[in-house]
Enzyme design. Sequence first.
Site, PDB file in Angstrom:
ATOM      1  N   TYR A   1       0.863  -1.260   0.108  1.00 41.84           N
ATOM      2  CA  TYR A   1      -0.108  -0.054   0.026  1.00 41.84           C
ATOM      3  C   TYR A   1       0.822   1.257   0.129  1.00 41.84           C
ATOM      4  O   TYR A   1       2.010   1.152   0.223  1.00 41.84           O
ATOM      5  CB  TYR A   1      -0.897  -0.069   1.307  1.00 41.84           C
ATOM      6  CG  TYR A   1      -0.451   0.350   2.441  1.00 41.84           C
ATOM      7  CD1 TYR A   1       0.533  -0.522   3.116  1.00 41.84           C
ATOM      8  CD2 TYR A   1      -0.492   1.643   2.946  1.00 41.84           C
ATOM      9  CE1 TYR A   1       1.048  -0.090   4.438  1.00 41.84           C
ATOM     10  CE2 TYR A   1       0.006   1.962   4.135  1.00 41.84           C
ATOM     11  CZ  TYR A   1       0.876   1.240   4.798  1.00 41.84           C
ATOM     12  OH  TYR A   1       1.509   1.622   6.128  1.00 41.84           O
TER      13      TYR A   1
ATOM     14  N   LYS B   1       6.596  -1.929   1.626  1.00 40.65           N
ATOM     15  CA  LYS B   1       5.297  -1.194   2.361  1.00 40.65           C
ATOM     16  C   LYS B   1       4.195  -2.218   2.260  1.00 40.65           C
ATOM     17  O   LYS B   1       3.179  -2.044   1.560  1.00 40.65           O
ATOM     18  CB  LYS B   1       5.087  -0.048   1.877  1.00 40.65           C
ATOM     19  CG  LYS B   1       4.130   0.996   2.842  1.00 40.65           C
ATOM     20  CD  LYS B   1       4.316   2.457   2.542  1.00 40.65           C
ATOM     21  CE  LYS B   1       3.179   3.481   3.175  1.00 40.65           C
ATOM     22  NZ  LYS B   1       3.649   3.298   4.707  1.00 40.65           N
TER      23      LYS B   1
ATOM     24  N   GLU C   1      13.476   2.179  13.415  1.00 36.87           N
ATOM     25  CA  GLU C   1      12.342   3.395  13.150  1.00 36.87           C
ATOM     26  C   GLU C   1      11.144   3.371  14.013  1.00 36.87           C
ATOM     27  O   GLU C   1      11.146   2.494  14.734  1.00 36.87           O
ATOM     28  CB  GLU C   1      11.965   3.379  11.769  1.00 36.87           C
ATOM     29  CG  GLU C   1      11.419   2.045  11.371  1.00 36.87           C
ATOM     30  CD  GLU C   1      10.779   1.741  10.025  1.00 36.87           C
ATOM     31  OE1 GLU C   1      10.521   2.565   9.155  1.00 36.87           O
ATOM     32  OE2 GLU C   1      10.695   0.502   9.505  1.00 36.87           O
TER      33      GLU C   1
ATOM     34  N   LEU D   1      11.374   1.170   6.621  1.00 34.91           N
ATOM     35  CA  LEU D   1      10.778   1.758   5.467  1.00 34.91           C
ATOM     36  C   LEU D   1      11.521   2.793   5.063  1.00 34.91           C
ATOM     37  O   LEU D   1      11.813   4.057   5.867  1.00 34.91           O
ATOM     38  CB  LEU D   1       9.116   1.988   5.860  1.00 34.91           C
ATOM     39  CG  LEU D   1       8.383   2.306   4.484  1.00 34.91           C
ATOM     40  CD1 LEU D   1       8.134   1.497   3.424  1.00 34.91           C
ATOM     41  CD2 LEU D   1       7.192   3.259   5.141  1.00 34.91           C
TER      42      LEU D   1
HETATM   43  C1  LIG Z   1       7.120   1.582   9.456  1.00 35.30           C
HETATM   44  C2  LIG Z   1       7.270   2.946   8.942  1.00 35.30           C
HETATM   45  N1  LIG Z   1       7.995   3.915   8.816  1.00 35.30           N
HETATM   46  C3  LIG Z   1       8.210   4.987   8.291  1.00 35.30           C
HETATM   47  C4  LIG Z   1       7.177   5.536   7.644  1.00 35.30           C
HETATM   48  C5  LIG Z   1       7.122   6.985   7.284  1.00 35.30           C
HETATM   49  O1  LIG Z   1       6.971   6.892   5.799  1.00 35.30           O
HETATM   50  P1  LIG Z   1       6.170   8.153   4.799  1.00 35.30           P
HETATM   51  O2  LIG Z   1       7.134   9.281   5.183  1.00 35.30           O
HETATM   52  O3  LIG Z   1       6.500   7.710   3.411  1.00 35.30           O
HETATM   53  O4  LIG Z   1       5.081   8.229   5.202  1.00 35.30           O
HETATM   54  C6  LIG Z   1       5.963   4.801   7.640  1.00 35.30           C
HETATM   55  C7  LIG Z   1       4.491   5.606   7.358  1.00 35.30           C
HETATM   56  O5  LIG Z   1       3.718   4.969   7.473  1.00 35.30           O
HETATM   57  C8  LIG Z   1       5.857   3.609   8.440  1.00 35.30           C
HETATM   58  O6  LIG Z   1       4.710   2.998   8.387  1.00 35.30           O
END
Ligand SMILES: Cc1ncc(COP(=O)(O)O)c(C=O)c1O
Length: 276
Positions: free
Chosen positions: A33, A146, A178, A202
């Site tokens: 997603y 993701k 993270e 991610l």
């Molecule tokens: C596990 C994880 N890390 C980092 C992020 C941040 O990613 P982004 O800046 O693309 O929203 C998300 C966002 O949902 C996430 O689920």
Amino acid sequence: MEIAFYNGEFLQEVDEKIIPIQERGHQFGDGVYEVVRVYNNKPFMLEEHLDRFQKSAEAILLQLPYTRQELTEIIDQGVKRSQEKNVDVYFQVTRGIAPRLHLFPNTKAVFSMTIKPSRPIDPAKKESGVAVLLLEDERWKNCYIKSLNLLPNVIAKQHAASRGCDEAILVKDGSITEGSSSNLFVIKDGTIYTTPATKGILHGITRLAVFQLAEKMELPIKEQHFTEEFLLQADEAFITSTTQEILPINKVDEFEIPTHYTITKKLQNEFLKLTK
Ligand SMILES: Cc1ncc(COP(=O)(O)O)c(C=O)c1O
């Protein structure tokens, strides 16, 4: 207005009960997603989100049912239908609808999407920060995908909330990876540090925006593994995500983090200009 799209059609209502029981997203979490925030009718960093969507799909050997142009048009059409200027667009693709067997079915992937007014960010959190809880990172090795499988993230977030914290910060083999739904940055002696974009995190799009801003603002920024102790000794720390943008951290477990947020505030201001 809230908008939903499933398998080629816009739906009458977001809550319409249409997901077939044998949908693999529902039964196996067999899909990936994205979430994109639209500011003033313009999707923020859409190309980067679509790149990651494509990479996630490829990584799970799933062929997207639409071209990039078609995806862009479906998103644009959805945003127009919503008649809102600022929305959050969630879209997912699953391996489709098929009898419940682990093996990949010979079916077409199914794309779905919801569009809702952007979830507001509490101004007090933007200004004064959020508390986070350190927890073990119990996820798999491919967190750069993701994936729809968010069970460890959901559980970690719930644990954090039950301890009065806004986010869980995950730690694997002594290094911070993270947040449960965000990337983490630590500032020490004027340098910004964040975990390298390995397969273990991610590759956040807001994280990428922070790199671009830091470069423009001539702030030193480094990808480096670091420990809980390093976070606890930070001059400043913040989390980033599409829906949370840039949020300072004021507390890690029971330890206070300094709250002057000099660099964090500069980044927040520049981010605001980008999305205005
Ligand atoms: C596990 C994880 N890390 C980092 C992020 C941040 O990613 P982004 O800046 O693309 O929203 C998300 C966002 O949902 C996430 O689920």
